[in-house]
Design an enzyme around this catalytic site. Structure first.
Site, mmCIF file in Angstrom:
data_model
loop_
_atom_site.group_PDB
_atom_site.id
_atom_site.type_symbol
_atom_site.label_atom_id
_atom_site.label_comp_id
_atom_site.label_asym_id
_atom_site.label_seq_id
_atom_site.Cartn_x
_atom_site.Cartn_y
_atom_site.Cartn_z
ATOM 1 N N LYS A 56 31.597 -70.501 15.592
ATOM 2 C CA LYS A 56 30.629 -70.118 16.611
ATOM 3 C C LYS A 56 30.286 -68.637 16.540
ATOM 4 C CE LYS A 56 32.012 -73.809 19.791
ATOM 5 N NZ LYS A 56 32.505 -74.151 21.152
ATOM 6 N N GLU A 101 44.658 -58.568 3.645
ATOM 7 C CA GLU A 101 45.802 -59.098 2.899
ATOM 8 C C GLU A 101 45.588 -60.582 2.584
ATOM 9 O OE1 GLU A 101 50.617 -59.839 3.552
ATOM 10 O OE2 GLU A 101 49.509 -58.463 4.844
ATOM 11 N N ILE A 156 44.464 -63.021 11.138
ATOM 12 C CA ILE A 156 43.318 -63.214 12.030
ATOM 13 C C ILE A 156 43.271 -64.689 12.400
ATOM 14 C CG2 ILE A 156 41.695 -63.498 10.108
ATOM 15 C CD1 ILE A 156 39.560 -62.218 11.992
ATOM 16 N N LEU A 157 43.058 -64.941 13.673
ATOM 17 C CA LEU A 157 43.013 -66.316 14.162
ATOM 18 C C LEU A 157 42.004 -66.422 15.295
ATOM 19 C CD1 LEU A 157 44.082 -69.237 14.315
ATOM 20 C CD2 LEU A 157 45.828 -68.420 15.916
#
Length: 466
Positions: A263, A288, A254-255
């Site tokens: 935000k 993970e 996740i990025l």
């Protein structure tokens, strides 16, 4: 990728010097982290501007030889510009001179291509043109994906910290199966950012259709009145088979792009994934090796769901009532408060929260019911301490002597330790370093950190002062 050799002083103006015979200095090299600066820009006007948005990579040294150093350059400076529109990159390389002083001369182009691959543009003018020629890259890339519905409240995205300012109507989460060409092409553009910003990450297999991308998009009207699609972040989910006829969703990456972090977008994306897990009735939703920062966001989202989940409220009240009976800190064998197995299964079945995550949330749910908190804090801390001790040392921690020792290591200091146990400490041949903190001191530090995290999450999810 541009390379420029800075001009040296005029050799004619320098007096001639007698040549001396000697050995040249050994090239100690320069760490990549010290000579590379990376910027994320959204327009060609931002390229070359020093106050553009800079990003802090996890570790650039890992991409340069075994020791993470660059050799053969004097006065080396590398400035990299990454477009948040097309995700192309351009590297501006300057140096005073090059020379082989025993370690060779690092091939900078090859090293940078290990990070950026085909997204690295050779010519600066070509890179600047991508801001216009590929301004619709994101919209085109996600056009074949499935737009997911969102949960909206009062025109804003609802989640634990309520910091998100953008209207939900401006946001879309698009699901794409990685096996198709469009998803693979989009992910290939995002790989450099994954490598630079996600610790310990590796690219996913873009040929495996069990991978899914969930792309967070913000729509915004430009000065010409056209709707532009801005990619704010993404997550990669893998679908595991679960016997006999179900699947498990595992979040692998996740990025949220650095300009949009803190935000609320990460919480919004996590909320959408949780809704997908419930709607599609997967076995459970797991993560993970989550980083602490994401684990915090994930727990905030899960706590909100658990607070509204009626089937577990009796179990929470029962645990709190038992704790309020008091004086747990005075007992030799104070109990560890765990939810009933039936409650754990009900949460997994309905909310898709796995057991490990639910046990983390359970401690926070109990804390939220303590009123007044200060009156019961000593006993509550005892419960957390018992759990931490058991997790670290095991259930038999009281019967044998186990010790934790920090050891010198090139790895993360927080991850470098040795644990051993001895039935008889006095006859043990291990010499303890008097400067090392005792086992109890280390356990207390872990407990204090956990209590601090619990209080922080409670402040964010509680409608009342905690």
């Amino acid at each position: 990728m541009g390379q420029k050799k800075n001009p040296s002083a005029d050799p004619v103006s320098e007096p001639k010097k007698r040549r001396r015979v000697g050995f040249s200095d050994v090239d100690e090299g320069v760490e990549a982290n010290q000579c590379i600066k990376i910027y994320l820009v959204s327009s060609k006007e931002e390229v070359g501007v020093s106050d553009s948005f800079s990003i802090d990579p996890v570790d650039l040294n890992s991409f340069f030889d075994e020791d993470g150093k660059i050799y053969g350059y004097q006065g080396l400076k590398i400035t990299i510009w990454i477009s948040s529109i097309s995700f192309h990159a351009f590297a501006d390389i300057t140096f005073q001179s090059t020379s082989d002083r025993g370690k060779g001369i690092t091939d900078l182009k090859s090293a940078l291509q290990r990070i950026f691959a085909e997204t690295l543009v050779e010519n600066k003018d070509d890179f600047l043109q991508t801001f216009s020629t590929e301004k619709d890259f994101t919209r085109s890339a996600v056009s074949s994906g499935q737009i997911l519905q969102h949960k909206v409240s009062n025109g804003h995205v609802t989640h634990c910290n309520n910091n998100l300012k953008a209207a939900a109507s401006d946001l879309e989460v698009v699901r794409m199966v990685v096996g198709n060409m469009e998803a693979g092409h989009l992910y290939s553009r995002l790989i450099p950012l994954v490598l630079l910003l996600v610790d310990g990450s590796n690219p996913i297999d873009v040929t495996d259709p069990r991978w899914e991308l969930y792309i967070l998009i913000r729509k915004k009207m430009d000065q010409q009145g056209d709707i532009q699609h801005r990619l704010l972040g993404f997550t990669a989910i893998y679908r595991f088979y679960h016997y006999p006829d179900s699947t498990r969703m595992r979040l692998s990456q996740i990025l949220i792009l650095p300009p949009y972090q803190r935000k609320g977008y990460g919480g919004f994306l996590t909320e959408v994934l949780s809704n997908v897990a419930v709607a599609e009735n997967v076995h459970d939703f797991t993560v993970e090796e989550p980083l602490d920062s994401f684990q915090h966001v994930r727990t905030c989202v899960d706590i909100q769901h658990l607070l509204a989940f009626e089937p577990i409220q009796h179990a929470i009240n029962s645990a709190v009532s038992h704790l309020k009976q008091g004086k747990l800190s005075k007992k030799i064998l104070a109990p560890r408060f765990v939810p009933p197995a039936s409650t754990v299964e009900e949460v997994r079945k309905v909310l898709k929260i796995n057991k490990k995550q639910f046990l983390q949330c359970w401690e926070i749910l109990i804390y939220l019911r303590l009123d007044p908190v200060d009156k019961y804090m000593e006993d509550y801390t005892t419960i957390i301490s018992n759990r931490v001790r058991e997790d670290i040392l095991g259930k038999d921690s009281g019967s044998t002597d186990k010790r934790i020792m920090d050891v010198p290591s090139s790895y993360d200091p927080e991850m470098s330790f040795v644990m051993f146990k001895s039935q008889n400490v006095e006859t043990s041949g291990v010499q303890m370093d008097e400067n090392q903190p005792s086992q109890e001191e280390q356990l207390k530090q872990l407990v204090d950190e956990r209590i601090k995290e619990i209080k922080l999450i409670a402040q964010k999810v509680s409608p009342l002062p905690v």
